[in-house]
Design a protein around this motif. Sequence first.
Motif, short mmCIF file in Angstrom:
data_model
loop_
_atom_site.label_atom_id
_atom_site.label_comp_id
_atom_site.label_asym_id
_atom_site.label_seq_id
_atom_site.Cartn_x
_atom_site.Cartn_y
_atom_site.Cartn_z
N GLY A 129 -64.21 -80.85 35.82
CA GLY A 129 -64.88 -79.80 35.07
C GLY A 129 -66.38 -79.98 35.06
O GLY A 129 -67.15 -79.03 35.26
N ALA B 137 -65.77 -73.40 25.60
CA ALA B 137 -65.14 -73.33 26.93
C ALA B 137 -64.50 -74.66 27.31
O ALA B 137 -63.28 -74.74 27.51
CB ALA B 137 -66.18 -72.92 27.97
N ALA B 138 -65.30 -75.71 27.40
CA ALA B 138 -64.79 -76.98 27.93
C ALA B 138 -63.96 -77.75 26.90
O ALA B 138 -62.81 -78.11 27.15
CB ALA B 138 -65.96 -77.83 28.42
N SER B 141 -60.79 -75.92 26.04
CA SER B 141 -59.78 -75.98 27.11
C SER B 141 -59.03 -77.30 27.04
O SER B 141 -57.80 -77.35 27.19
CB SER B 141 -60.45 -75.83 28.48
OG SER B 141 -61.00 -74.54 28.63
N LEU B 161 -56.53 -70.07 31.72
CA LEU B 161 -57.88 -70.08 31.16
C LEU B 161 -58.62 -68.85 31.65
O LEU B 161 -58.52 -68.48 32.82
CB LEU B 161 -58.64 -71.34 31.58
CG LEU B 161 -58.02 -72.69 31.20
CD1 LEU B 161 -58.98 -73.83 31.59
CD2 LEU B 161 -57.67 -72.78 29.72
N THR B 163 -61.91 -67.36 32.80
CA THR B 163 -63.22 -67.74 33.30
C THR B 163 -63.96 -66.44 33.64
O THR B 163 -63.76 -65.42 33.00
CB THR B 163 -63.09 -68.70 34.48
OG1 THR B 163 -64.39 -69.00 35.00
CG2 THR B 163 -62.23 -68.15 35.59
N LYS B 181 -68.18 -71.60 32.39
CA LYS B 181 -67.06 -70.91 33.03
C LYS B 181 -66.67 -71.60 34.34
O LYS B 181 -65.50 -71.63 34.70
CB LYS B 181 -67.43 -69.44 33.27
CG LYS B 181 -67.48 -68.62 31.99
CD LYS B 181 -66.10 -68.54 31.37
CE LYS B 181 -66.07 -68.27 29.90
NZ LYS B 181 -64.73 -68.33 29.31
N GLN B 184 -64.55 -74.56 33.52
CA GLN B 184 -63.14 -74.23 33.31
C GLN B 184 -62.38 -74.11 34.64
O GLN B 184 -61.20 -74.44 34.71
CB GLN B 184 -63.03 -72.92 32.53
CG GLN B 184 -63.45 -73.09 31.06
CD GLN B 184 -63.28 -71.82 30.27
OE1 GLN B 184 -63.90 -70.81 30.57
NE2 GLN B 184 -62.44 -71.84 29.25
#
Lengths: 222, 274
Positions: A129, B137-138, B141, B161, B163, B181, B184
């Motif tokens: 990520g 987001a991160a 997730s 997810l 994005t 994004k 993700q």
Amino acid sequence: MSRDVLVVGGGDPAAALAAELSGDVLVAAPEPGDIDDGFVDRLARPDGTAIDGLDLVVHALYPERSRTPAPIAAMTADDWAAACDDPLEAGIRLARGAHRHLVARQGTIVFCVPVVGAAGAANLVALAGLAEGLRVLARSLARSWGSDQTSAHAVTLHPSMFLSPEHAAAAVDATALHDPALGRLPSAAEIAAVIEALADSRTTSGLTGASLVMDGGTWMAG
Amino acid sequence: MTGDGTTGTPMTGDGTTGAPGGRVLEGQVAVVTGAGQGVGAGIASALAAAGAAVVIATRRAANGEPAAESIRAAGHDAVFVRCDVTEAGDVEATVAEAVARFGGLDIVVHNAVAHAGRPGGVQYTRSEMIRPQIATAATASFLCARASLAHLRRRPGTLILLTSPAGVEGSANLPVYATVKATQRGIVKSLAREWGPHGVRVNAIAPVARTPAMDAAVAANPDLETRLVARTPLGRLGDAAADIGPVAVFLASEGARYITGQTIVADGGGFLGL
């Protein structure tokens, strides 16, 4: 005028690349939490003088916890923050802080990212990520900084540049269908040469937002 | 589970499930974050129409309750659960509520997104706008994945997810948004590898659709819609329920049983760079 280069990151690939890059190379190996918007402004050359412009910034800041495989279900929130969120924010804030120094020289920022971001790797979700975020950050910077003739790129590297031999081998075995097409992996000198070319306005002034894969022709992903 | 180790309704020869009314997710349970409005609400209503019981997981009851009520009024199962996706306790409680109320968990859609702030280069992004975007987001997730894995393994189920095309091509004016994004997408690809052996699939949707956030952006910049439509081969912005929701239904369905680690760009063809 000297050619000022800033390499950010501890261990490899930062150290290996810093040793091969030419110019006045300043290496900073902060913890991600040490990088705020004023981080670059606070740096000084070895002679104590302040940085007043940068020709090249190379980002390769990957803390140990990013490089340590773990299944996501076994990670704590603190593990995740240390492996992904904190270094991602550090990359963004490094770019913010480096902006005016790069614009002053019409310079280049290069993010070195592991190919696991583009190809995926079990037990390295946080690193993947982080890597993919930084790779696309380079594209966003390229889009917004282009009008200042300041460029941004990503160079995608083999896992062995970031991980222990054991962990790199596991990632390769689990994801790579092919051996390196070149029969070997690029050396740090060869990678540094590409980064220097990206920062050389004589040869690459028409290039920005590039995402170059230097994995010896293994995944060719990204 | 079916006899071949897969889940859900067996496929028929014509590639459909054969379920009455297209209820390809009959009996399944879904959690959708950020489902109070916009793309999340569209996905939630589409999943419900396909037969899934849906947990509307969002911070504000002011839009979460109406979103759930709208689905119930259409004759489907839905419940609102207050959830701040950046809080581990909230995410775990939401998953627990889904399992307790509906008997399991098959589908998790993480759609919630933080406000990206005023458009501009990264050096102009307000400092306090950075971490919340990373967290929503991160971090979220991660929290959604960690909280749901044990339940998804049992079915096995799927994680989706949300994005953005910006997470692939970058964005001059929303650089932090584009960065998170993209993060993700990295998460999706690696989780797909990590969870594939458990039978759990992980994918992403990169939509462009008319939402309250899009409407606000267009109101602030009237040329935006014209420029977006001009670069879209299908000539219009997507509809959250009609255009994006069915993509989530497909990814959650038996028809997508061999798809994992992918990003489906649902933007009318505007971005073709994958």
